[in-house]
Design an enzyme around this catalytic site. Structure first.
Site, short mmCIF file in Angstrom:
data_model
loop_
_atom_site.label_atom_id
_atom_site.label_comp_id
_atom_site.label_asym_id
_atom_site.label_seq_id
_atom_site.Cartn_x
_atom_site.Cartn_y
_atom_site.Cartn_z
N GLU A 55 41.34 19.45 -18.37
CA GLU A 55 41.00 20.59 -17.86
C GLU A 55 39.69 20.72 -17.61
OE1 GLU A 55 40.89 25.54 -19.28
OE2 GLU A 55 41.23 23.96 -20.75
N LYS A 122 45.22 28.63 -13.56
CA LYS A 122 45.63 29.24 -14.63
C LYS A 122 46.01 30.47 -14.84
CE LYS A 122 43.36 28.23 -19.26
NZ LYS A 122 42.19 27.97 -20.11
N CYS A 158 45.89 24.16 -20.52
CA CYS A 158 45.46 24.66 -21.65
C CYS A 158 46.40 26.05 -22.27
CB CYS A 158 44.02 24.70 -21.62
SG CYS A 158 43.40 24.61 -23.50
#
Length: 551
Positions: A55, A122, A158
């Site tokens: 990330e 994300k 994540c």
């Protein structure tokens, strides 16, 4: 909807390389160089079809307010164009910020055959503990499933794997393989929690998951890597070492489930080994990334400075470490012997500078205003502050970072001196409770005996007064650390802690000391975070307040 070309045929082999890399926050060109070098190596030496990076690998994590700089977009675009221009035969999946319609997103970009093939934005933005991504990023809403080498691959970032929604979306959109890019910092049992979560996500959605995590130190955070692959049934197929950079290939057999070829399990590290490795990596990266030539620390003959010295040497090598013993009239002969023994065993430069003449000069200067008063902690603190002045002078002259040696138990209750033993740039043990310091010392001695046994066994003392022991002023560390864990890391009230069987007097005393020493902790150096609630971004209490925190 799946983007890409023709789907792979059953039985096809796919090699995915997990690039567990250590990036420097803000160095976008340097990080791009590392990404390219890693990708070339993965292609040339491992035959990688897909190379997955962590990330925000392009900016490093966490970039914090660097994300607000007006020049960010241009630097990121230039770096992404460089990656695409290489036209590597493998697909690169790279964590990077991207801007869409004026909003900034934490994204994963797929670069294949010289093109930006896809981008995932994300969805789940963490805003707790050390994370404040909602300050910078907008949240995505859509899954991203793209054909890479003919395999329907879903991408998440994540926190998306920790929360319901994103993985389910990708699986429903046809993904057979999930690539999850992470910048997940270490804490004491984090890897076990990750494994349990990934196994459940993979099993519930019938997809294999490739979990790639950042490695390296960034200020107080240490990212431990520990990248892994879980198959569609929830079985751990591959786990790579923590706290080390590397390129780790995994072969998949493309079928209905895209099955990874399992690898031999790695030995399970002990808690002490993991904590020690986290401290070493945190010190190494803080010193090297900030350009310090060396470190210097006060070596007292006690347990905290002994462990700090060992960590520093293992992180940097003995030639970059200087230890200074600064005795006073209360320093025992045992302390002098043990400090010299530690320095000799570890091969560092070792100096002895008595603070007696300086102390006498200060007391002579203060004789008039102190006339008629009795000695108290003022005189004790003066000793610590003189030592701080010496260390900071060596720091300035030789570009050495001062490592302070206070542990979490002391930081919690203020058992430390502002501008004295707290003076310095980095506190190695800041988030390590005293009882854990002893366990780490014993672990380090299994690698080579460098800490004398009596340093570990004799009662701890600051040696600022005759026959002084820490337990003169504090509960025993076994009791103290348990109370601190409940109050600081679990947010329990004093009454709730007392109900667990602790003495009321001990609990109320400890809670009061924690509450009144917030001002000290704000002025302490940063240090490696190893728990879920360190003294840094994790715990933000106002210094001035009327709330009775212990209630």
């Amino acid at each position: 909807m799946i983007s890409g070309q023709t789907e792979a045929s059953p039985g096809q082999r796919l090699t995915v390389t997990m690039a567990q890399v250590d990036c420097l926050v803000g160095d976008i060109p340097g990080n791009a160089d590392k990404i390219l070098a890693s990708a070339r190596k993965a292609v040339d030496e491992q035959g990688a079809d897909i190379v997955v990076f962590p990330e925000l690998a392009l900016t490093g994590y966490p970039p914090e307010d660097l994300l607000l700089r007006p020049s960010l977009d241009g630097r990121v675009e230039e770096a992404l164009d460089r990656l695409a221009a290489e036209k590597l035969p493998a697909a690169l999946v790279v964590g990077t910020p991207v801007r869409r319609a004026g909003l900034l997103y934490n994204a994963a970009v797929v670069i294949e055959q010289g093109e930006h093939r896809a981008a995932y934005l994300k969805q789940q933005l963490p805003n707790y503990q050390v994370f404040d991504e909602k300050r910078y990023f907008a949240a995505g809403t859509e899954p991203c499933v793209t054909l890479i080498q003919g395999v329907p691959v879903g991408i998440t970032v994540c926190e998306d794997i920790w929360m319901d929604g994103p993985v389910e979306q990708a699986a429903a959109a046809g993904a057979r393989l999930i690539l999850n890019l992470n910048a997940s910092p270490y804490d004491l049992d984090k890897q076990a929690r990750r494994k349990a979560l990934l196994e459940r996500r993979a099993r519930e959605n019938g997809v294999s998951v490739v979990y790639v995590n950042l490695v390296g130190g960034q200020d107080e955070l240490v990212f431990d890597g520990g990248s892994m692959v879980v198959d569609h049934s929830g079985e751990l197929a591959v786990e790579v070492p923590q706290f080390a950079e590397g390129l780790f290939p995994v072969e998949f057999i493309v079928d209905r489930h895209c099955q990874p070829v399992s690898q031999a399990p790695i030995p399970e590290p002990s808690l002490e080994q993991n904590v020690y490795n986290a401290l070493v990596l945190g010190v190494r990266d803080y010193v090297n990334k900030n350009g310090f030539a060396s470190v210097v620390l006060g070596l007292s003959g006690g347990i905290d400075s002994a462990v700090t010295l060992a960590v520093a040497v293992d992180a940097l090598g003995p030639e970059r470490v200087r230890a200074v013993m600064m005795p006073f009239r209360y320093t025992s002969g045992i302390s002098l012997e043990d400090a010299e023994s530690e320095a000799t065993a570890l091969g560092v430069q070792y100096d002895v500078f008595s603070i007696e003449p300086m102390y006498d000069a200060f007391m002579a200067a203060l004789a008039t205003p102190f006339e008629g008063t009795k000695p108290d902690t003022t005189e004790e603190n003066l000793q610590a502050r003189l030592r701080g002045v010496l260390l900071m002078s060596l720091s300035n002259k030789f570009r050495s970072l001062v490592l302070t040696t206070g542990n979490k138990s002391e930081m919690a209750v203020g058992y430390s001196t502002l501008y004295g033993d707290m003076a310095g740039g980095f506190d190695v043990l800041k988030d390590v409770p005293k009882t854990l310091v002893y366990r780490i010392a014993n672990y380090r001695n299994t690698l080579g005996a460098v800490i004398p046994e009596r340093v570990i066994t004799r009662p701890p003392s600051a040696e600022l007064a005759p026959d002084q022991k820490d337990e003169d002023n504090l509960p025993g560390y076994d009791t103290l650390d348990q109370i601190l864990h409940q109050y600081i890391e679990r947010d329990m009230s004093a009454e709730a802690i007392i109900a667990q069987g602790f003495e009321r007097a001990d609990v109320e005393r400890v809670v009061r000391l924690v509450d009144i020493n917030e001002y000290k902790r704000r002025q302490a150096p940063i240090g490696v975070r190893i728990t879920e609630r360190g003294f840094g971004k994790d715990r933000r209490y106002p210094i001035t307040n009327g709330w009775k925190l212990g209630k």
